[in-house]
Design a protein around this motif. Sequence first.
Motif, short mmCIF file in Angstrom:
data_model
loop_
_atom_site.label_atom_id
_atom_site.label_comp_id
_atom_site.label_asym_id
_atom_site.label_seq_id
_atom_site.Cartn_x
_atom_site.Cartn_y
_atom_site.Cartn_z
N PRO A 626 -20.55 11.46 -9.18
CA PRO A 626 -20.25 12.84 -8.79
C PRO A 626 -20.05 13.03 -7.30
N SER A 627 -20.87 12.41 -6.47
CA SER A 627 -20.82 12.68 -5.04
C SER A 627 -19.52 12.20 -4.41
N ILE A 628 -19.19 10.95 -4.58
CA ILE A 628 -17.99 10.39 -3.96
C ILE A 628 -16.73 10.93 -4.61
N ALA A 629 -16.79 11.20 -5.93
CA ALA A 629 -15.60 11.71 -6.62
C ALA A 629 -15.27 13.13 -6.18
N ARG A 630 -16.28 13.97 -5.95
CA ARG A 630 -16.02 15.33 -5.49
C ARG A 630 -15.42 15.33 -4.08
N ARG A 631 -15.87 14.41 -3.24
CA ARG A 631 -15.28 14.32 -1.90
C ARG A 631 -13.81 13.90 -1.98
N ALA A 632 -13.50 13.01 -2.89
CA ALA A 632 -12.11 12.56 -3.05
C ALA A 632 -11.24 13.68 -3.61
N VAL A 633 -11.75 14.42 -4.59
CA VAL A 633 -10.99 15.53 -5.16
C VAL A 633 -10.73 16.61 -4.11
N ARG A 634 -11.69 16.84 -3.25
CA ARG A 634 -11.51 17.84 -2.18
C ARG A 634 -10.38 17.43 -1.22
N VAL A 635 -10.22 16.13 -1.03
CA VAL A 635 -9.12 15.64 -0.19
C VAL A 635 -7.78 15.80 -0.90
N LEU A 636 -7.77 15.67 -2.23
CA LEU A 636 -6.53 15.73 -3.00
C LEU A 636 -6.11 17.15 -3.36
N LEU A 637 -6.99 18.13 -3.19
CA LEU A 637 -6.68 19.50 -3.62
C LEU A 637 -5.59 20.18 -2.79
N PRO A 638 -5.50 20.03 -1.49
CA PRO A 638 -4.50 20.79 -0.71
C PRO A 638 -3.07 20.52 -1.16
N PHE A 639 -2.26 21.59 -1.15
CA PHE A 639 -0.84 21.46 -1.45
C PHE A 639 -0.14 20.77 -0.29
N ALA A 640 0.82 19.92 -0.61
CA ALA A 640 1.60 19.24 0.42
C ALA A 640 2.90 19.96 0.71
N THR A 641 3.46 20.65 -0.28
CA THR A 641 4.75 21.31 -0.13
C THR A 641 4.69 22.71 -0.72
N MET A 642 5.77 23.47 -0.50
CA MET A 642 5.91 24.82 -1.06
C MET A 642 6.82 24.80 -2.29
N HIS A 643 6.84 23.68 -2.97
CA HIS A 643 7.77 23.54 -4.09
C HIS A 643 7.51 24.57 -5.19
N LEU A 644 6.25 24.84 -5.49
CA LEU A 644 5.93 25.77 -6.57
C LEU A 644 6.41 27.18 -6.25
N CYS A 645 6.22 27.62 -5.02
CA CYS A 645 6.68 28.96 -4.65
C CYS A 645 8.20 29.06 -4.71
N GLU A 646 8.89 28.02 -4.23
CA GLU A 646 10.35 28.04 -4.28
C GLU A 646 10.83 28.07 -5.73
N THR A 647 10.20 27.27 -6.57
CA THR A 647 10.56 27.28 -7.99
C THR A 647 10.23 28.63 -8.63
N GLY A 648 9.09 29.20 -8.24
CA GLY A 648 8.70 30.50 -8.79
C GLY A 648 9.69 31.60 -8.45
N PHE A 649 10.17 31.64 -7.23
CA PHE A 649 11.16 32.66 -6.86
C PHE A 649 12.49 32.45 -7.58
N SER A 650 12.82 31.20 -7.89
CA SER A 650 14.03 30.95 -8.67
C SER A 650 13.88 31.50 -10.08
N TYR A 651 12.72 31.28 -10.70
CA TYR A 651 12.47 31.85 -12.01
C TYR A 651 12.44 33.38 -11.96
N TYR A 652 11.87 33.91 -10.90
CA TYR A 652 11.78 35.37 -10.75
C TYR A 652 13.17 35.98 -10.66
N ALA A 653 14.05 35.36 -9.86
CA ALA A 653 15.40 35.89 -9.71
C ALA A 653 16.19 35.79 -11.01
N ALA A 654 15.93 34.75 -11.81
CA ALA A 654 16.63 34.61 -13.09
C ALA A 654 16.10 35.58 -14.14
#
Length: 694
Positions: A626-654
Motif C-alpha cells: 500500500p505505501s509504495i503503490a500509493r506514492r506511485a499512483v499519486r505520481v501517475l494521476l496528473p494529466f499530461a495533455t488537454m486531450h479530453l477537454c478538446e475531445t469533449g468540446f468536439s462532442y459538445y459542438a456535434a
Amino acid sequence: MIAHLLCILSYNFNTFLILNVYSKLTMFCTTNTLPMDLLLKQGSLKQEVESFCYQIVSESNDQKVGILQSEDEQLQPSVSKKSEDELSRVKFMSSSNKITTFSKKPKRRKYDESYLSFGFTYFGNRDAPHAQCVLCKKILSNSSLAPSKLRRHLETKHAAYKDKDISFFKQHLDSPENNKPPTPKIVNTDNESATEASYNVSYHIALSGEAHTIGELLIKPCAKDVVMRMFDEQYSKKIDAVQLSNSTVARRIKDLAADIEEELVCRLKICDGFSLQLDESADVSGLAVLLVFVRYRFNKSIEEDLLLCESLQSNATGKEIFNCIDSFMQKHEIEWEKCVDVCSDASRAMDGKIAEAVTLIKFVAPESTSSHCLLYRHALAVKIMPTSLKNVLDQAVQIINYIKARPHQSRLLKILCEEMGAQHTALLLNTEVRWLSRGKVLVRLFELRRELLVFMDSAFRLSDCLTNSSWLLRLAYLADIFTKLNEVNLSMQGKNVTVFTVFDKMSSLLRKLEFWASSVEEENFDCFPTLSDFLTEINSTVDRDICSAIVQHLRGLRSTLLKYFPVTNDNNAWVRNPFTVTVKPASLVARDYESLIDLTSDSQVKQNFSELSLNDFWSSLIQEYPSIARRAVRVLLPFATMHLCETGFSYYAATKTKYRKRLDAAPHMRIRLSNITPNIKRICDKKTQKHCSH
C-alpha cells in the motif's frame, strides 16, 4: 323478455330450434286480444309465457335446457380448462318459472401413491394437487391426474424410462437435487419491461448525440417492423408500450446522467486522490461552457471521467470558473485536499481567466500542483522557423485559400483532376485552429502541383511558384517535417497518457531532430521521403542555401523543444521501472524504499509488470504494497495533455448544433464522456410507479 330468452337459447341450441320456439311463442301471444308488449307487462301472463317457453324447450330436446355444457364436452381439446368461477351454468327453475344462475364445483382428482410408478408426484395442495414429473419437473394440471395421461407423458417425453419400476422413481424423488426448494423466478411486468427498454433506448440516443425525436420517429417504427417480420403482429404491438417521445427521452437522459454522477461522486469520496483537467469555450448559442475532467484510482485501475459540464451564466472570469467547480465540490462533499494536480492550457507566465482559476484551486488545495498541457507546448515550439521557410508556408496557404474560398474554382479543379486522372480531386483547407492538419494540407498541395499548374491563371501572382524548383523543394521539406511532427503529437493523445509517455516521445523526437540535421548536412535526404522522391524526379541536388535553412530549422526546433520540455533530474524514475532501481531514490524515505525492495524481489510482480500497463500495474499493488503503490499512483494521476477537454468540446459542438440551440447538453455530455455505465435496473427500482411514461 322474449329477446332475453332467445339469447339464452342461441347460446345452447341450433337455429332450427330457435325458430321453432319463436313461431310457437308468437302463436301463443296472438291468441290473446292484447298486444304482445301489454301482454308481457301483466305479471300473471308474464309467468305464463315463461312457463310456456320452458315447456317448448323441454319437449324439443332430451337434455336439460338452459344448462351450459362443461368445457370438457363442449370445447375442443386445444382449449385450456377455465377456473370454476368462469364455469357458470344457467337453469330454468320450473317451480318458480324464473331463470337463475348457480356455480357447480368442478371435479377435483386425488393423488394416489401408485402414480409414482408413472414418474409423477403431487405439487401444491394435497386435496387439489397438480401432477409434477419427477424427471423433467414439469407441472401438469389437476385434470391430468389420470393413469392414462400420466403414462402417455412418460412414454412420449421419457421413453427411455418407461420400463422402470416404482423404486427407480422413488429413488429419483428422494435425491438431494429434488429436495431443494424451487428458486422463485422474478418476472417483470409489461410496464417494468417497457420502462427498462425506454431507458436503454434513451441511453443509446444520448451516446449517439442524436435528437430526442429520433426515438419516436425512427427507432420505434423500425423496431415494430423488425418484430412484425421476424415474429408476428402480437409481439409488434408490445413495442407501443415503450415510451420514446421527445419529453420522455429527455427525462430518461437526465435520470441516466444523475445515476452516473452519483456513482462518480461515490468513487471520488473513497479514492485516495484525484487530478483535474479544465477548459472553457463558447457554444453555438453564445454560452460559456466549462468542462472539467477528473482522474482517480478505482478497482485496480486509473479511471478518467467527466466531473462537470456547466454553462457560466454571468462573466466567464477565473473567479466564476472556480466558484462553479467549488460549488460542485461543496454540494457533493468532495474534499479539495485530495486534489493533487490541475492541468490547463495556461502556462504559469500567462495571465488569464484559466490561470486565475488554477491559482484559486491551489489556494484551497495547498498540496496540489499545476501543469501546462504538453500538446500546447509542442504546438508553440513548432511555430518557430527560418524566414525563407515561413514565406513558403504562407504562400502555400494563400494558394490553397485562392481555390478553397471560391466554390466555383473548387468545382472546376475537381473536374480537371478527374480528367487528368489525379489521385485527389480537392485541396485541404488550412486554418490556425486545425494546426494538426498542416502536414496533410502541404502534402496534398504538393501532390496536386501539376494539376494546379494547368489550372492556375497566369494572372495570379503566385502561379510562378509552382514552376520554381527551389520553392517546391522547400514545400516538400515542410510537408515532410510537419507530417512527422503531427505524428508525434497524435501519439501523445488519448486516454490514460502519463507524463512518462509524453517525455519518452519528446526524448525520441529530440534524438531524431539531431539525426535529421546531421543527415541534411551530409546531403542525405532519405529521412524526408517527399523531398527525396522529388529530387529523384527532377534529377537534381539541393542548393546550399536550402540545406542551410533546413539545418537551421531542425536545430532551432530542437533547442525550442528543450526550452518547453527541459531535461531535469527525474526523481520518480522508479515509478517508470522499479526493477532498474539499485540505489534509494531521493524522493523515497527508508520505509518506502524497503517496500520497493520487497516489491522488486517478487517474481510474480515482475511478471505482471511486463503484462500490465504502468497505471494498472501500480493500481493492482495497493493491497499488497500500500505505501509504495500509493506514492506511485499519486505520481501517475496528473494529466499530461488537454486531450479530453478538446475531445469533449468536439462532442459538445456535434450535440448542440444550430438546430438545437436550446438544448441542455450537460446530461448528454455526462453520458457520452464518461466511462461509467448507468445502472438502469437501479434507476427503475427507485421509481414508485412502474409506468412506462413516468
